[in-house]
Design a protein around this motif. Structure first.
Motif, PDB file in Angstrom:
ATOM      1  N   GLN A   1      34.146  41.104  48.599  1.00 30.80           N
ATOM      2  CA  GLN A   1      34.154  40.306  47.374  1.00 30.80           C
ATOM      3  C   GLN A   1      34.072  41.217  46.151  1.00 30.80           C
ATOM      4  O   GLN A   1      34.778  41.022  45.162  1.00 30.80           O
ATOM      5  N   ARG A   2      33.212  42.222  46.249  1.00 32.66           N
ATOM      6  CA  ARG A   2      33.029  43.181  45.157  1.00 32.66           C
ATOM      7  C   ARG A   2      34.342  43.900  44.849  1.00 32.66           C
ATOM      8  O   ARG A   2      34.739  44.040  43.696  1.00 32.66           O
ATOM      9  N   VAL A   3      35.017  44.360  45.912  1.00 30.88           N
ATOM     10  CA  VAL A   3      36.295  45.059  45.726  1.00 30.88           C
ATOM     11  C   VAL A   3      37.328  44.098  45.132  1.00 30.88           C
ATOM     12  O   VAL A   3      38.027  44.423  44.174  1.00 30.88           O
ATOM     13  N   LYS A   4      37.391  42.890  45.706  1.00 33.62           N
ATOM     14  CA  LYS A   4      38.356  41.881  45.245  1.00 33.62           C
ATOM     15  C   LYS A   4      38.207  41.597  43.746  1.00 33.62           C
ATOM     16  O   LYS A   4      39.185  41.566  43.009  1.00 33.62           O
ATOM     17  N   GLU A   5      36.961  41.434  43.298  1.00 34.66           N
ATOM     18  CA  GLU A   5      36.714  41.118  41.886  1.00 34.66           C
ATOM     19  C   GLU A   5      37.129  42.248  40.956  1.00 34.66           C
ATOM     20  O   GLU A   5      37.407  42.031  39.786  1.00 34.66           O
TER      21      GLU A   5
END
Ligand SMILES: [Zn+2]
Length: 232
Positions: A179-183
């Motif tokens: 999620q962190r990477v995606k954001e």
């Protein structure tokens, strides 16, 4: 009057800490931390390998998706796993310098010690692959004037990152990291991962899928930054 001086000194200390701790601060050396953003492409980088267990599994995943990544290798591990390093190169990935011993004291080392750490790592990579890396990533992303001067004298290029996955933090679940990477995905992103982490292959698979689902493609770092990764 004194409080003005105290505030100024405090601000200076904060600045110096930031300049050292953020590889992208570009105070002591120029680090390349992302591409020009012209295309929807990102580049994967792995630090701290080669790892006897995980690196081959990570390579399997990269092969499955036909993605070329960059591995910032620790010289002592290169000496222990030369076959894995040869496989990394044979499968079209880039190998780069991440010091010989990845010591926690590296940022406090003398000029002679820093030079030795970098030269020994490059020598180990050359012994196993015949290649002389030009790309370097400082352990922990920490830089200082000594490291900056040595990098310059050895004609190395410093590569930072624009997305830190925090995959080394044991308390973070795979979905949190993804999620962190995606954001943070953006055109020209350089993503920092570690092929020594437990289940690095499974995390990689999820990050690749998330990235593709968001209409980004993968590109190797030399193509993204238009640089030569090796000394000729
Ligand atoms: Zn590292």
């Amino acid at each position: 009057m004194y409080w003005v001086i105290i505030i100024l000194v405090f601000a200076l200390i904060l600045f110096l800490v930031w300049a050292s701790a953020d590889v992208g601060s570009n105070i002591y050396l120029k680090a390349l931390c992302k591409g020009d953003g012209a295309q929807r492409v990102v580049s994967l980088t792995f630090d701290d390998g080669p790892d006897e267990q995980m690196t081959p599994l990570v390579l399997d995943v990269l092969k499955q998706y036909n993605i070329k990544a960059t591995f910032f290798l620790v010289g002592s591990k290169v000496d222990n796993n030369p076959d894995i390093v040869r496989r990394i190169v044979a499968e079209g990935h880039i190998v780069a310098n991440h010091t010989y011993s990845h010591s926690g004291l590296f940022p406090l080392s003398s000029k002679r010690e820093v030079k030795q750490e970098l030269e020994r790592c490059n020598a180990a990579i050359k012994r196993s692959t015949g290649l002389s890396p030009k790309l370097f990533r400082p352990p922990f992303g920490v830089t200082n004037p000594i490291i900056g001067a040595v990098i310059k004298s050895l004609n190395l290029k410093t590569i930072g990152w624009s997305i830190r996955s925090l995959d080394t933090m044991a308390d973070k679940s795979r979905s949190t990291i993804c999620q962190r990477v995606k954001e943070r995905l953006h055109p020209g992103a350089i993503i920092l991962l570690h092929d020594r982490c437990d289940k690095a292959d499974e995390l990689l698979k999820e990050i690749i899928q998330t990235t593709l689902e968001n209409n980004y493609n993968f590109i190797s770092i030399d193509k993204m930054l238009k640089i030569n990764p090796y000394e000729k």
